[in-house]
Structures are given as C-alpha cells and as structure tokens.
Motif scaffolding. Structure first.
Motif, PDB file in Angstrom:
ATOM      1  N   ARG A  72      17.158  -9.105   1.312  1.00 39.18           N
ATOM      2  CA  ARG A  72      17.861 -10.319   1.723  1.00 39.18           C
ATOM      3  C   ARG A  72      18.277 -11.109   0.486  1.00 39.18           C
ATOM      4  N   PRO A  73      19.315 -11.944   0.588  1.00 38.88           N
ATOM      5  CA  PRO A  73      19.726 -12.752  -0.565  1.00 38.88           C
ATOM      6  C   PRO A  73      18.558 -13.570  -1.121  1.00 38.88           C
ATOM      7  N   GLY A  74      18.355 -13.472  -2.425  1.00 37.62           N
ATOM      8  CA  GLY A  74      17.299 -14.211  -3.086  1.00 37.62           C
ATOM      9  C   GLY A  74      15.943 -13.542  -3.082  1.00 37.62           C
ATOM     10  N   ALA A  75      15.841 -12.368  -2.473  1.00 36.49           N
ATOM     11  CA  ALA A  75      14.545 -11.698  -2.388  1.00 36.49           C
ATOM     12  C   ALA A  75      14.072 -11.247  -3.763  1.00 36.49           C
ATOM     13  N   PRO A  76      12.794 -11.474  -4.097  1.00 39.61           N
ATOM     14  CA  PRO A  76      12.272 -11.011  -5.383  1.00 39.61           C
ATOM     15  C   PRO A  76      12.001  -9.512  -5.338  1.00 39.61           C
ATOM     16  N   PRO A  77      12.071  -8.829  -6.473  1.00 40.47           N
ATOM     17  CA  PRO A  77      11.752  -7.400  -6.491  1.00 40.47           C
ATOM     18  C   PRO A  77      10.276  -7.164  -6.201  1.00 40.47           C
ATOM     19  N   VAL A  78       9.977  -5.997  -5.636  1.00 40.12           N
ATOM     20  CA  VAL A  78       8.603  -5.614  -5.299  1.00 40.12           C
ATOM     21  C   VAL A  78       8.117  -4.623  -6.338  1.00 40.12           C
ATOM     22  N   PRO A  79       6.888  -4.768  -6.845  1.00 39.77           N
ATOM     23  CA  PRO A  79       6.359  -3.790  -7.797  1.00 39.77           C
ATOM     24  C   PRO A  79       6.383  -2.384  -7.213  1.00 39.77           C
ATOM     25  N   LEU A  80       6.605  -1.406  -8.081  1.00 36.18           N
ATOM     26  CA  LEU A  80       6.735  -0.015  -7.652  1.00 36.18           C
ATOM     27  C   LEU A  80       5.541   0.450  -6.835  1.00 36.18           C
ATOM     28  N   ASP A  81       4.342   0.215  -7.322  1.00 33.30           N
ATOM     29  CA  ASP A  81       3.147   0.704  -6.618  1.00 33.30           C
ATOM     30  C   ASP A  81       3.042   0.119  -5.222  1.00 33.30           C
ATOM     31  N   GLU A  82       3.426  -1.152  -5.095  1.00 30.87           N
ATOM     32  CA  GLU A  82       3.352  -1.808  -3.785  1.00 30.87           C
ATOM     33  C   GLU A  82       4.359  -1.211  -2.814  1.00 30.87           C
ATOM     34  N   GLU A  83       5.582  -0.944  -3.296  1.00 30.99           N
ATOM     35  CA  GLU A  83       6.580  -0.329  -2.428  1.00 30.99           C
ATOM     36  C   GLU A  83       6.138   1.064  -1.987  1.00 30.99           C
ATOM     37  N   LEU A  84       5.591   1.832  -2.904  1.00 31.21           N
ATOM     38  CA  LEU A  84       5.096   3.169  -2.558  1.00 31.21           C
ATOM     39  C   LEU A  84       3.999   3.094  -1.501  1.00 31.21           C
ATOM     40  N   GLU A  85       3.098   2.141  -1.642  1.00 26.24           N
ATOM     41  CA  GLU A  85       1.992   1.998  -0.686  1.00 26.24           C
ATOM     42  C   GLU A  85       2.502   1.633   0.704  1.00 26.24           C
ATOM     43  N   ARG A  86       3.641   0.951   0.766  1.00 25.49           N
ATOM     44  CA  ARG A  86       4.181   0.529   2.058  1.00 25.49           C
ATOM     45  C   ARG A  86       4.913   1.663   2.781  1.00 25.49           C
ATOM     46  N   VAL A  87       5.624   2.511   2.039  1.00 26.58           N
ATOM     47  CA  VAL A  87       6.516   3.460   2.703  1.00 26.58           C
ATOM     48  C   VAL A  87       6.011   4.895   2.766  1.00 26.58           C
ATOM     49  N   ILE A  88       5.314   5.369   1.747  1.00 30.70           N
ATOM     50  CA  ILE A  88       4.951   6.791   1.714  1.00 30.70           C
ATOM     51  C   ILE A  88       4.001   7.167   2.851  1.00 30.70           C
ATOM     52  N   PRO A  89       2.967   6.380   3.165  1.00 30.44           N
ATOM     53  CA  PRO A  89       2.124   6.756   4.310  1.00 30.44           C
ATOM     54  C   PRO A  89       2.905   6.820   5.623  1.00 30.44           C
ATOM     55  N   LEU A  90       3.924   5.979   5.786  1.00 31.73           N
ATOM     56  CA  LEU A  90       4.734   6.030   7.009  1.00 31.73           C
ATOM     57  C   LEU A  90       5.541   7.321   7.072  1.00 31.73           C
ATOM     58  N   VAL A  91       6.113   7.726   5.949  1.00 30.95           N
ATOM     59  CA  VAL A  91       6.864   8.983   5.925  1.00 30.95           C
ATOM     60  C   VAL A  91       5.937  10.142   6.268  1.00 30.95           C
ATOM     61  N   GLU A  92       4.768  10.170   5.654  1.00 29.61           N
ATOM     62  CA  GLU A  92       3.829  11.270   5.901  1.00 29.61           C
ATOM     63  C   GLU A  92       3.405  11.322   7.363  1.00 29.61           C
ATOM     64  N   LYS A  93       3.229  10.171   7.978  1.00 28.23           N
ATOM     65  CA  LYS A  93       2.783  10.129   9.368  1.00 28.23           C
ATOM     66  C   LYS A  93       3.902  10.476  10.346  1.00 28.23           C
ATOM     67  N   LEU A  94       5.141  10.096  10.009  1.00 28.07           N
ATOM     68  CA  LEU A  94       6.253  10.258  10.951  1.00 28.07           C
ATOM     69  C   LEU A  94       7.076  11.526  10.723  1.00 28.07           C
ATOM     70  N   LYS A  95       6.787  12.272   9.679  1.00 31.35           N
ATOM     71  CA  LYS A  95       7.670  13.386   9.323  1.00 31.35           C
ATOM     72  C   LYS A  95       7.709  14.489  10.374  1.00 31.35           C
TER      73      LYS A  95
END
Length: 302
Positions: A72-95
């Motif tokens: 969204r406009p003005g959103a701060p960047p997310v640290p790499l490790d945090e982004e990985l922790e949010r998305v990779i388990p979802l991919v593994e579970k939903l694949k």
C-alpha cells in the motif's frame, strides 16, 4: 494504438499448471501481513491464513496470491527473514491443494525460496527490476506477472503522479520489461502484465484511463500474435473509494463492478479480495457474452 487485435491470450505457462483464458480467471488475495490497506492483520496467523485459502477455494478461486509484505502507499519494507516466515510455510502447506500459487514479492531471495517450496507464479510489483530478480526466475518454469509502478510504495503517492500519456507510457514500460525478460531466456508464454492500478497513478484520471483502454496497456505484438495476458487488480482500492465514498472493507460492490468492467475490457486475470461475489458476477457476465456470441439476443435487439 496497440495492435492487439481481437485474439485472446495464449495459455500462460504457470509452473505445474497451464492457465487458459476462455473466461477471466479470479486471483484471490491472501495477505499474510499486519498492515494491508484492506484486511491487514486478519490472516497474519498461520491457521487463519489457511482457513482463508480454503474458503477461497470453496468460493471458486482460480489462483491464490500470497503476500508477506504490504505494498500500500507509504508501506515500510519488511525484513527478508520476516517475509519468508510469513509466506513459505503457506506455500508448503497449500502446494498440494490443486490450485496455482502465486507469490506477491519483489525480493529475489523470496522468489527462489517460494519456487523451491512449490509456488507457480511470481507477481512482482517492481517488474523484475531488482538486481537478481530475473536470475531468480529465468531457469524455472513459473509464470510471471510484470507490473508497472511509478516510484516506489513509500513515495509513489506523495507527489502527484505525472504522465504525458499514461496508457502509452505504461505500455512502453511493460514492453521494455518483457523484452528484457525474453532476452534473458524467459519464454513469452510465461509472461503476463499488469498496468498497476493505484501504483503511482492519480486516483481518478490515470486509473480510469488505464481501465477504459486496458487492451492498449499490454505491449504491442506482431500481427497474428496473441497478446500478453493482462492482470487487473483494482479490488477495494482508492480509485473506487473516491467514487463511492466508503472505507476499503465496504467497497465490495464497487470492486465487483470494477471486475466486470475489467472482464469486458479484456482482462485475463482479475485480482480480488472478495472471491465469491466476483465469481458470481463474472458468471453472469460470461453468460451474457456467450449468448450474444450465439445470437440468442438477436430478436430482442431488433
């Protein structure tokens, strides 16, 4: 004027899947973030995100787009490790859920990890401009979505976006990015494009120019060559809120209307928060289109 003609897009090679476009496909948004403009925090917990994905599949979603960083406009960047922790388990579970999985990221490291985990499509708001982004995807068989953005999320709406001809400039940007991807060995059949509604555009003037001229936002192709599939993402955005004067969670009806407009203007993929009403609305639109094509309305029209 774009030379798209009336050809429909060819199928999109998308990892384990081949997407065809006899009808517009619905991409459901799964925000695993605490600060999304519309549903921030609702699906940050792993279990809540899984239940949301399951509901979207019951509602008829065609693609699930998983994001671990708000754009969204003005959103701060997310640290790499945090982004990985949010998305990779979802991919593994939903694949294994038999639905294409898209990852909304611009970070090459997230792209690589998501593809290794089983993702099928990389949806990049930066248009694969980050160093290493093309290398992260070139050797895979994933689909790609190349988006136009003027500026960056932190600053793109701070000053009034300026274009001489927004449709032409978006098309030229997307053409340059597609050409660079193809020069790097990425097949055209893997590439879709997104004009980037709301990403560095004046709320009404630029966004509705892009919507009304949607086919012309895709890069021009030679005569007889199918156009790139276009993804349209307007769900709950300010371009709708400015018209209906409602907060983001109350823009469902406006979002569905925008989805139907995008379908009418040739969108191949429509990215939405509200899967069920969008699927329903597109079924009605498709029935009307098919009836017209078959001449069912000829008597009434005359």
């Amino acid at each position: 004027m774009s030379s798209q003609g009336s050809l429909p897009p060819e199928p999109l090679a998308c990892g384990r899947f081949t997407l065809t476009f006899e009808r517009p496909l619905v991409m459901g948004i799964l925000n695993a973030t605490p600060d999304s403009f519309s549903d921030g925090g609702r699906y940050i917990a792993f279990g809540d995100a899984l239940r949301r994905a399951e509901q979207m599949m019951l509602d008829g979603v065609d693609i699930i787009d998983i994001g671990g960083e708000s754009t969204r406009p003005g959103a701060p960047p997310v640290p790499l490790d945090e982004e990985l922790e949010r998305v990779i388990p979802l991919v593994e579970k939903l694949k294994d859920a038999n639905v294409p999985l898209s990852i909304d990221t611009y970070k090459p490291e997230v792209m690589r990890a998501a593809l290794a985990a089983g993702a099928d499509l990389i949806n990049d708001i930066w248009g694969f401009r980050m160093p290493g982004a093309i290398d992260a995807v070139r050797g895979s068989d994933c689909g790609l979505c190349v988006m136009h953005m003027l500026g960056e999320p932190q600053t793109m709406q701070v000053s009034e976006p300026d274009y001489v001809d927004v449709v032409r400039e978006v098309r030229e940007f997307l053409a340059e990015r597609c050409a660079e991807l193809e020069a790097a060995g990425v097949a055209k059949a893997r590439i879709s494009v997104d004009p980037g509604f709301g990403f560095g555009k004046a709320v009404l003037e630029h966004n509705y120019a892009l919507l009304s001229h949607l086919p012309e936002t895709a890069p021009e192709v030679a005569a007889g060559v199918a156009p790139y599939p276009i993804l349209a993402g307007m769900s709950r955005k300010s371009m709708l809120g400015a018209l209906v004067n409602r907060p983001a969670p109350e823009r469902v009806a406006a979002s569905v209307a925008a989805a139907v407009c995008a379908a009418e203007r040739g969108a191949a993929i429509i990215r939405v928060h509200d899967v069920a009403p969008t699927v329903d609305a597109l079924k009605v639109w498709a029935a009307m289109r098919d009836a017209l094509a078959g001449g069912a309305f000829r008597h009434e029209m005359h």
